[in-house]
Design a protein around this motif. Structure first.
Motif, short mmCIF file in Angstrom:
data_model
loop_
_atom_site.label_atom_id
_atom_site.label_comp_id
_atom_site.label_asym_id
_atom_site.label_seq_id
_atom_site.Cartn_x
_atom_site.Cartn_y
_atom_site.Cartn_z
N GLN A 97 5.93 10.08 15.40
CA GLN A 97 4.61 9.95 14.79
C GLN A 97 4.47 8.60 14.07
N GLU A 98 3.27 8.02 14.22
CA GLU A 98 2.92 6.79 13.51
C GLU A 98 2.21 7.17 12.21
N LEU A 99 2.63 6.58 11.10
CA LEU A 99 2.06 6.93 9.80
C LEU A 99 0.72 6.23 9.61
N GLN A 100 -0.24 6.98 9.05
CA GLN A 100 -1.59 6.47 8.84
C GLN A 100 -2.09 6.87 7.45
N LEU A 101 -3.34 6.46 7.17
CA LEU A 101 -4.03 6.82 5.93
C LEU A 101 -3.28 6.31 4.69
N TYR A 102 -3.48 5.02 4.43
CA TYR A 102 -2.91 4.38 3.24
C TYR A 102 -4.02 4.03 2.25
N TYR A 103 -3.62 3.63 1.06
CA TYR A 103 -4.55 3.10 0.07
C TYR A 103 -3.78 2.15 -0.84
N CYS A 140 0.84 -1.20 0.00
CA CYS A 140 0.00 0.00 0.00
C CYS A 140 0.88 1.24 0.00
N ARG A 141 0.23 2.39 -0.18
CA ARG A 141 0.93 3.67 -0.23
C ARG A 141 0.16 4.72 0.57
N THR A 142 0.89 5.73 1.02
CA THR A 142 0.24 6.81 1.76
C THR A 142 -0.67 7.61 0.83
N ARG A 143 -1.84 7.93 1.35
CA ARG A 143 -2.85 8.60 0.53
C ARG A 143 -2.58 10.10 0.36
N GLU A 144 -2.02 10.71 1.39
CA GLU A 144 -1.78 12.15 1.34
C GLU A 144 -0.50 12.48 2.08
N ASN A 145 -0.07 13.73 1.96
CA ASN A 145 1.14 14.15 2.66
C ASN A 145 0.92 14.13 4.17
N ILE A 146 1.97 13.72 4.89
CA ILE A 146 1.89 13.61 6.34
C ILE A 146 2.97 14.51 6.94
N SER A 147 2.56 15.44 7.78
CA SER A 147 3.51 16.36 8.41
C SER A 147 4.05 15.77 9.70
N VAL A 148 5.35 15.89 9.90
CA VAL A 148 6.01 15.43 11.12
C VAL A 148 6.80 16.62 11.67
N GLU A 149 6.37 17.12 12.80
CA GLU A 149 7.01 18.29 13.38
C GLU A 149 8.41 17.93 13.90
N SER A 155 14.02 20.87 11.97
CA SER A 155 13.02 21.47 11.09
C SER A 155 11.93 20.45 10.82
N PRO A 156 10.71 20.92 10.52
CA PRO A 156 9.61 19.98 10.23
C PRO A 156 9.88 19.22 8.92
N LEU A 157 9.25 18.05 8.83
CA LEU A 157 9.36 17.20 7.65
C LEU A 157 7.98 16.88 7.11
N THR A 158 7.92 16.53 5.84
CA THR A 158 6.67 16.12 5.21
C THR A 158 6.89 14.80 4.49
N ILE A 159 6.14 13.78 4.92
CA ILE A 159 6.16 12.48 4.23
C ILE A 159 5.23 12.61 3.03
N GLN A 160 5.77 12.51 1.84
CA GLN A 160 4.98 12.71 0.65
C GLN A 160 4.01 11.56 0.40
N SER A 161 2.89 11.87 -0.24
CA SER A 161 1.95 10.83 -0.63
C SER A 161 2.61 9.92 -1.67
N GLY A 162 2.25 8.65 -1.63
CA GLY A 162 2.88 7.67 -2.52
C GLY A 162 4.03 6.93 -1.89
N ALA A 180 1.89 -4.52 13.28
CA ALA A 180 3.12 -3.76 13.00
C ALA A 180 2.73 -2.50 12.24
N SER A 181 3.49 -1.43 12.45
CA SER A 181 3.21 -0.15 11.78
C SER A 181 4.51 0.63 11.64
N VAL A 182 4.44 1.69 10.85
CA VAL A 182 5.62 2.51 10.53
C VAL A 182 5.62 3.75 11.43
N PHE A 183 6.81 4.05 12.00
CA PHE A 183 6.98 5.23 12.84
C PHE A 183 8.11 6.08 12.28
N VAL A 184 7.97 7.39 12.49
CA VAL A 184 9.01 8.33 12.10
C VAL A 184 9.41 9.13 13.34
#
Length: 266
Positions: free
Chosen positions: A134-140, A120-129, A249-256, A239-243
């Motif tokens: 943070q645990e990554l969510q919202l896949y498709y 699966c892949r992330t559906r949208e961008n995820i912000s990580v301060e 500086s803040p980071l953004t996990i890109q969709s896809g 099991a799940s993915v953590f960042v």
């Protein structure tokens, strides 16, 4: 043995009805001895008779008879070779049919049936301060070639994959990350790092996990980081993915960005 079992050996010319002795396996066959008073039928070595003239008592026309026998033997051997080739061809065709039938059936032959797998892949961008966990969510699961999902346990909303059965699972996560701003001048480089983990039951400090650490470059705005390995999950564990963003500086996990797993075995 080929000549003895061939048709027409018991009938034919008188030359074909001449008898000889069968060797006893030691290579010491005996022909009837004139004047000994012992007939070929009474000799233990001549219990089985075939239509091959005895060399000891071969008449003057023996060469012609031998040539005829050799020609017949060659024909018999050719027939046996053809039968063997036909048998091998049938066996080969049978193996090809089994392989073709096994392509549509994952359980056919020696192929292992994969009971649980997903990509699966992330559906949208995820912000990580910055300095956050943070645990990554919202896949498709995209509808395109190469993507797969088999079995149960994948929660696309929470991003957690619950093992349907206990076993060894191989996990892979590949994240495409964008830095939203550069670190401030004078900030220590040791804080400018990023950790990506695949944890069991969200207890990354206590349970077994997969981890990769990347030291962020000051001039790099876009980069990719991956983590992969094998984890053993009990039935019902997830099991799940953590960042872990330890950068300044803040980071953004890109969709896809990708998250996948396959059950290797129990």
């Amino acid at each position: 043995m080929l000549l003895a079992g061939s048709p027409g050996r018991a009938s034919g010319s008188p030359a074909r009805r001449r008898t000889g002795t069968v060797r006893d396996g030691t290579g010491a066959g005996r022909a009837p001895v004139p004047g000994s008073g012992q007939s070929p039928e009474k000799s233990p070595q001549a219990a089985l008779q075939v239509g091959v003239p005895s060399i000891a008592c071969a008449p003057s026309g023996a060469p012609a008879v031998l040539e005829e026998l050799l020609r017949e033997l060659q024909l018999l051997r050719k027939g046996m070779v053809k039968e063997q080739v036909k048998t091998c061809r049938k066996a080969w065709e049978g193996c090809e049919e089994e392989e073709e039938s096994g392509e549509g059936n994952p359980q056919a032959g020696s192929h292992c049936h994969v009971q649980a797998a997903f990509h699966c892949r992330t559906r949208e961008n995820i912000s990580v301060e910055q300095r956050s966990w943070q645990e990554l969510q919202l896949y498709y699961i995209p509808e395109r070639d190469g993507m797969f999902h088999r079995g149960t346990g994948l929660n696309l909303t929470s991003g957690q994959y619950t093992a349907p059965i206990a076993g060894y699972y191989t996990f892979t996560a590949t994240l495409h990350i964008v830095r939203r701003e550069q670190r401030r001048k004078g900030q220590p480089c040791r804080e400018n790092r990023l950790r990506v983990l695949i944890c069991v039951q969200s207890h990354c400090q206590h349970n077994s996990n997969l981890e990769t650490i990347s030291q962020l470059e000051s001039g790099g705005d876009l980069f990719t980081i991956s983590v992969a390995g094998v984890l053993y999950l009990q039935a019902g564990q997830y099991a799940s993915v953590f960042v872990d963003n330890a950068a300044g500086s803040p980071l953004t996990i890109q969709s896809g960005s990708d998250f996948s797993a396959i059950l290797l075995g129990v």
